[in-house]
Design a protein around this motif. Structure first.
Motif, PDB file in Angstrom:
ATOM      1  N   ILE A 177       0.861  -1.200   0.000  1.00  0.00           N
ATOM      2  CA  ILE A 177       0.000   0.000   0.000  1.00  0.00           C
ATOM      3  C   ILE A 177       0.894   1.245   0.000  1.00  0.00           C
ATOM      4  N   PRO A 178       1.029   1.895  -1.158  1.00  0.00           N
ATOM      5  CA  PRO A 178       1.822   3.125  -1.181  1.00  0.00           C
ATOM      6  C   PRO A 178       1.036   4.252  -0.505  1.00  0.00           C
ATOM      7  N   ALA A 179       1.698   4.919   0.425  1.00  0.00           N
ATOM      8  CA  ALA A 179       1.026   5.994   1.164  1.00  0.00           C
ATOM      9  C   ALA A 179       2.019   7.113   1.467  1.00  0.00           C
ATOM     10  N   ALA A 180       2.947   7.332   0.551  1.00  0.00           N
ATOM     11  CA  ALA A 180       4.012   8.297   0.834  1.00  0.00           C
ATOM     12  C   ALA A 180       3.866   9.588   0.031  1.00  0.00           C
ATOM     13  N   GLY A 181       2.751   9.704  -0.699  1.00  0.00           N
ATOM     14  CA  GLY A 181       2.582  10.880  -1.577  1.00  0.00           C
ATOM     15  C   GLY A 181       2.379  12.162  -0.793  1.00  0.00           C
ATOM     16  N   ARG A 182       2.509  13.293  -1.503  1.00  0.00           N
ATOM     17  CA  ARG A 182       2.434  14.588  -0.829  1.00  0.00           C
ATOM     18  C   ARG A 182       1.004  15.012  -0.525  1.00  0.00           C
ATOM     19  N   GLY A 183       0.065  14.586  -1.341  1.00  0.00           N
ATOM     20  CA  GLY A 183      -1.328  14.969  -1.115  1.00  0.00           C
ATOM     21  C   GLY A 183      -1.594  16.452  -1.316  1.00  0.00           C
ATOM     22  N   THR A 184      -0.941  17.016  -2.350  1.00  0.00           N
ATOM     23  CA  THR A 184      -1.081  18.471  -2.562  1.00  0.00           C
ATOM     24  C   THR A 184      -2.502  18.870  -2.968  1.00  0.00           C
ATOM     25  N   ARG A 185      -3.250  17.920  -3.549  1.00  0.00           N
ATOM     26  CA  ARG A 185      -4.624  18.273  -3.962  1.00  0.00           C
ATOM     27  C   ARG A 185      -5.529  18.496  -2.767  1.00  0.00           C
ATOM     28  N   PHE A 186      -5.081  18.082  -1.599  1.00  0.00           N
ATOM     29  CA  PHE A 186      -5.969  18.184  -0.438  1.00  0.00           C
ATOM     30  C   PHE A 186      -5.429  19.162   0.613  1.00  0.00           C
ATOM     31  N   PRO A 235      -1.087  12.921   7.134  1.00  0.00           N
ATOM     32  CA  PRO A 235      -1.162  12.152   5.885  1.00  0.00           C
ATOM     33  C   PRO A 235      -2.577  12.167   5.320  1.00  0.00           C
ATOM     34  N   LYS A 236      -2.674  12.284   3.990  1.00  0.00           N
ATOM     35  CA  LYS A 236      -4.030  12.277   3.409  1.00  0.00           C
ATOM     36  C   LYS A 236      -4.692  10.920   3.618  1.00  0.00           C
ATOM     37  N   GLU A 237      -3.861   9.875   3.739  1.00  0.00           N
ATOM     38  CA  GLU A 237      -4.410   8.522   3.952  1.00  0.00           C
ATOM     39  C   GLU A 237      -5.090   8.400   5.315  1.00  0.00           C
ATOM     40  N   ARG A 239      10.075   3.314   4.397  1.00  0.00           N
ATOM     41  CA  ARG A 239       9.927   4.727   4.052  1.00  0.00           C
ATOM     42  C   ARG A 239      10.490   5.020   2.668  1.00  0.00           C
ATOM     43  N   GLN A 240       9.693   5.648   1.846  1.00  0.00           N
ATOM     44  CA  GLN A 240      10.188   6.166   0.570  1.00  0.00           C
ATOM     45  C   GLN A 240      10.942   7.460   0.917  1.00  0.00           C
ATOM     46  N   ARG A 241      12.176   7.564   0.487  1.00  0.00           N
ATOM     47  CA  ARG A 241      12.991   8.690   0.986  1.00  0.00           C
ATOM     48  C   ARG A 241      12.470  10.025   0.511  1.00  0.00           C
ATOM     49  N   GLU A 242      11.928  10.048  -0.703  1.00  0.00           N
ATOM     50  CA  GLU A 242      11.370  11.270  -1.270  1.00  0.00           C
ATOM     51  C   GLU A 242      10.198  10.848  -2.124  1.00  0.00           C
ATOM     52  N   PRO A 243       9.088  11.587  -2.120  1.00  0.00           N
ATOM     53  CA  PRO A 243       7.968  11.174  -2.979  1.00  0.00           C
ATOM     54  C   PRO A 243       8.266  11.437  -4.454  1.00  0.00           C
ATOM     55  N   LYS A 244       8.920  10.479  -5.079  1.00  0.00           N
ATOM     56  CA  LYS A 244       9.359  10.652  -6.473  1.00  0.00           C
ATOM     57  C   LYS A 244       8.423   9.963  -7.447  1.00  0.00           C
ATOM     58  N   GLY A 245       7.216   9.643  -6.984  1.00  0.00           N
ATOM     59  CA  GLY A 245       6.247   9.032  -7.880  1.00  0.00           C
ATOM     60  C   GLY A 245       5.857   7.632  -7.446  1.00  0.00           C
ATOM     61  N   LEU A 246       4.681   7.200  -7.946  1.00  0.00           N
ATOM     62  CA  LEU A 246       4.130   5.906  -7.550  1.00  0.00           C
ATOM     63  C   LEU A 246       5.045   4.749  -7.951  1.00  0.00           C
ATOM     64  N   GLY A 247       5.634   4.825  -9.143  1.00  0.00           N
ATOM     65  CA  GLY A 247       6.544   3.756  -9.595  1.00  0.00           C
ATOM     66  C   GLY A 247       7.709   3.624  -8.628  1.00  0.00           C
ATOM     67  N   LEU A 298      -2.508  -1.706  -3.567  1.00  0.00           N
ATOM     68  CA  LEU A 298      -3.748  -0.959  -3.311  1.00  0.00           C
ATOM     69  C   LEU A 298      -3.329   0.466  -2.949  1.00  0.00           C
ATOM     70  N   LEU A 299      -3.767   1.452  -3.717  1.00  0.00           N
ATOM     71  CA  LEU A 299      -3.384   2.827  -3.383  1.00  0.00           C
ATOM     72  C   LEU A 299      -4.031   3.238  -2.069  1.00  0.00           C
ATOM     73  N   GLY A 300      -3.219   3.890  -1.239  1.00  0.00           N
ATOM     74  CA  GLY A 300      -3.647   4.193   0.119  1.00  0.00           C
ATOM     75  C   GLY A 300      -4.711   5.258   0.241  1.00  0.00           C
ATOM     76  N   ASP A 301      -5.044   5.924  -0.863  1.00  0.00           N
ATOM     77  CA  ASP A 301      -6.076   6.962  -0.772  1.00  0.00           C
ATOM     78  C   ASP A 301      -7.288   6.638  -1.648  1.00  0.00           C
ATOM     79  N   ASP A 302      -7.356   5.387  -2.119  1.00  0.00           N
ATOM     80  CA  ASP A 302      -8.449   4.966  -2.998  1.00  0.00           C
ATOM     81  C   ASP A 302      -9.296   3.933  -2.295  1.00  0.00           C
TER      82      ASP A 302
HETATM   83  P1  UTP Z   1      -1.386  10.355  -5.971  1.00  0.00           P
HETATM   84  O1  UTP Z   1      -1.403  10.149  -7.438  1.00  0.00           O
HETATM   85  O2  UTP Z   1      -2.689  10.709  -5.359  1.00  0.00           O
HETATM   86  O3  UTP Z   1      -0.283  11.458  -5.665  1.00  0.00           O
HETATM   87  O4  UTP Z   1      -0.807   9.047  -5.283  1.00  0.00           O
HETATM   88  P2  UTP Z   1       0.041  12.304  -4.368  1.00  0.00           P
HETATM   89  O5  UTP Z   1       1.354  12.940  -4.625  1.00  0.00           O
HETATM   90  O6  UTP Z   1      -0.080  11.485  -3.134  1.00  0.00           O
HETATM   91  O7  UTP Z   1      -1.132  13.380  -4.254  1.00  0.00           O
HETATM   92  P3  UTP Z   1      -1.308  14.815  -4.937  1.00  0.00           P
HETATM   93  O8  UTP Z   1      -1.461  14.558  -6.407  1.00  0.00           O
HETATM   94  O9  UTP Z   1      -0.100  15.635  -4.569  1.00  0.00           O
HETATM   95  O10 UTP Z   1      -2.567  15.351  -4.320  1.00  0.00           O
HETATM   96  C1  UTP Z   1      -1.532   7.829  -5.252  1.00  0.00           C
HETATM   97  C2  UTP Z   1      -1.031   6.983  -4.097  1.00  0.00           C
HETATM   98  O11 UTP Z   1       0.361   6.730  -4.236  1.00  0.00           O
HETATM   99  C3  UTP Z   1       1.077   7.198  -3.117  1.00  0.00           C
HETATM  100  C4  UTP Z   1       0.168   8.224  -2.435  1.00  0.00           C
HETATM  101  O12 UTP Z   1       0.420   8.297  -1.047  1.00  0.00           O
HETATM  102  C5  UTP Z   1      -1.220   7.680  -2.756  1.00  0.00           C
HETATM  103  O13 UTP Z   1      -1.658   6.757  -1.796  1.00  0.00           O
HETATM  104  N1  UTP Z   1       2.367   7.800  -3.559  1.00  0.00           N
HETATM  105  C6  UTP Z   1       2.398   8.729  -4.539  1.00  0.00           C
HETATM  106  C7  UTP Z   1       3.535   7.393  -2.946  1.00  0.00           C
HETATM  107  O14 UTP Z   1       3.520   6.524  -2.035  1.00  0.00           O
HETATM  108  N2  UTP Z   1       4.723   7.970  -3.330  1.00  0.00           N
HETATM  109  C8  UTP Z   1       4.784   8.919  -4.302  1.00  0.00           C
HETATM  110  O15 UTP Z   1       5.900   9.378  -4.607  1.00  0.00           O
HETATM  111  C9  UTP Z   1       3.594   9.309  -4.922  1.00  0.00           C
END
Ligand code: UTP
Length: 284
Positions: free
Chosen positions: A5-14, A22-24, A99-107, A125-129
């Motif tokens: 479950i990736p949950a390291a994203g920035r969540g800038t949309r929220f 965390p947005k999750e 821990r993902q060291r930097e949110p560099k994308g889902l891949g 499973l995406l952590g915010d879906d």
């Molecule tokens: P999103 O596509 O929603 O990207 O990630 P984001 O960066 O979290 O959110 P915005 O676009 O800035 O609002 C989908 C899932 O992948 C994880 C997020 O935590 C989310 O659960 N993710 C995304 C990572 O784990 N690492 C990343 O570098 C990017």
């Protein structure tokens, strides 16, 4: 099978809600979004879960950990139902973190799971879906994996004007609801989209995805996109997309968050009747 479950994203949309949390962990009424996601994995028969976290995501670990102080207070106050509910959360599954060291994308986030999943297929499973369905969406993918023994991506038909926020699959129908993937595009303009099949937040992947991620250059937004890695992989091996049964809410998106909150409240017995009356009054 293990789940990631990736949950390291920035969540800038929220923002600003996700500035310091965390947005999750945003609640859908009274349950954090990521708990729904973990529960879907568990309901699919999975008991080993790797959550990819990062800076500012400690609340996720605390949520699935045992809270001795809280349990003591609930026990003292005789709140046995809530106590059981809290214990159930920490007993849900064997949950690991990296821990993902930097949110560099889902891949890039998925790449961190390489060691943990080893040589086996795994689900993402995406952590915010969250997905509302009779059979858990992850289980639906696992069932089709039994037949195809190849990566399977969950997709849904998406309105043309929304396609720009999705990864899109170009596929050939091989049986009801199942497409053989010919190509994939991340967030295309509506006029460039090869189909209306939008990738939603569930994937069943095979370990060769890690090599493909390794070869993936930064794409949209300068991030290592999972869709781009899947594209590389789809040129080498069979891959499928499955139009799953269920409704998906991307809770990192405000409109979906509002919709899900209303729908989930209407489904709960304690809220449904007064909510219906309240909504009727508002509409007038
Ligand atoms: P999103 O596509 O929603 O990207 O990630 P984001 O960066 O979290 O959110 P915005 O676009 O800035 O609002 C989908 C899932 O992948 C994880 C997020 O935590 C989310 O659960 N993710 C995304 C990572 O784990 N690492 C990343 O570098 C990017």
């Amino acid at each position: 099978m293990k789940a990631v479950i990736p949950a390291a994203g920035r969540g800038t949309r929220f923002l600003p809600a996700t500035k310091a949390q965390p947005k999750e962990m945003l609640p859908l009424i009274d349950k954090p979004v990521i708990q729904f996601v973990v529960e879907e994995a568990v309901a699919s028969g999975i008991d080993d879960i790797l959550i990819i976290t990062g800076r500012g995501k400690r609340a996720i670990e605390d949520h699935f950990d045992k809270s001795f102080e809280l349990e003591e207070i609930l026990e003292r106050d005789g709140k046995t139902d809530t106590l059981k509910e809290m214990r159930d959360i920490s007993d849900l599954a064997d949950i690991h973190y990296i821990r993902q060291r930097e949110p560099k994308g889902l891949g890039n986030a998925i790449y961190y799971a390489k060691k943990h999943v080893g040589d086996e297929p795994f689900v993402v499973l995406l952590g915010d879906d969250i997905i509302s369905s009779d059979v858990p969406c992850t289980k639906q993918l696992m069932d089709y994996y039994e037949k195809y023994k190849a990566p399977i991506i969950a997709v849904n038909k998406v309105e043309k004007e929304m396609i720009e926020s999705y990864g899109v699959v170009d596929g050939e129908l091989v049986e009801d609801l199942v497409y053989k993937v010919k190509d994939l595009v991340e967030k295309p303009k509506p006029e460039d989209a090869p189909s209306n099949l939008g990738i939603t937040g569930r994937y069943l992947l095979t370990p060769d995805i890690f090599d493909a991620i390794d070869k993936t250059e930064p794409g949209k937004g300068g991030e290592i996109q999972l869709t781009d890695a899947l594209r590389i992989l789809s040129q080498k091996r069979d891959m499928y997309a499955y139009d799953f049964e269920g409704v998906r809410y991307d809770l990192g998106n405000k409109a979906d968050y509002i919709k899900a909150t209303i729908e989930y409240a209407l489904r709960r017995e304690e809220f449904s009747s007064w909510m219906k009356d309240y909504l009727k009054t508002l509409m007038k």
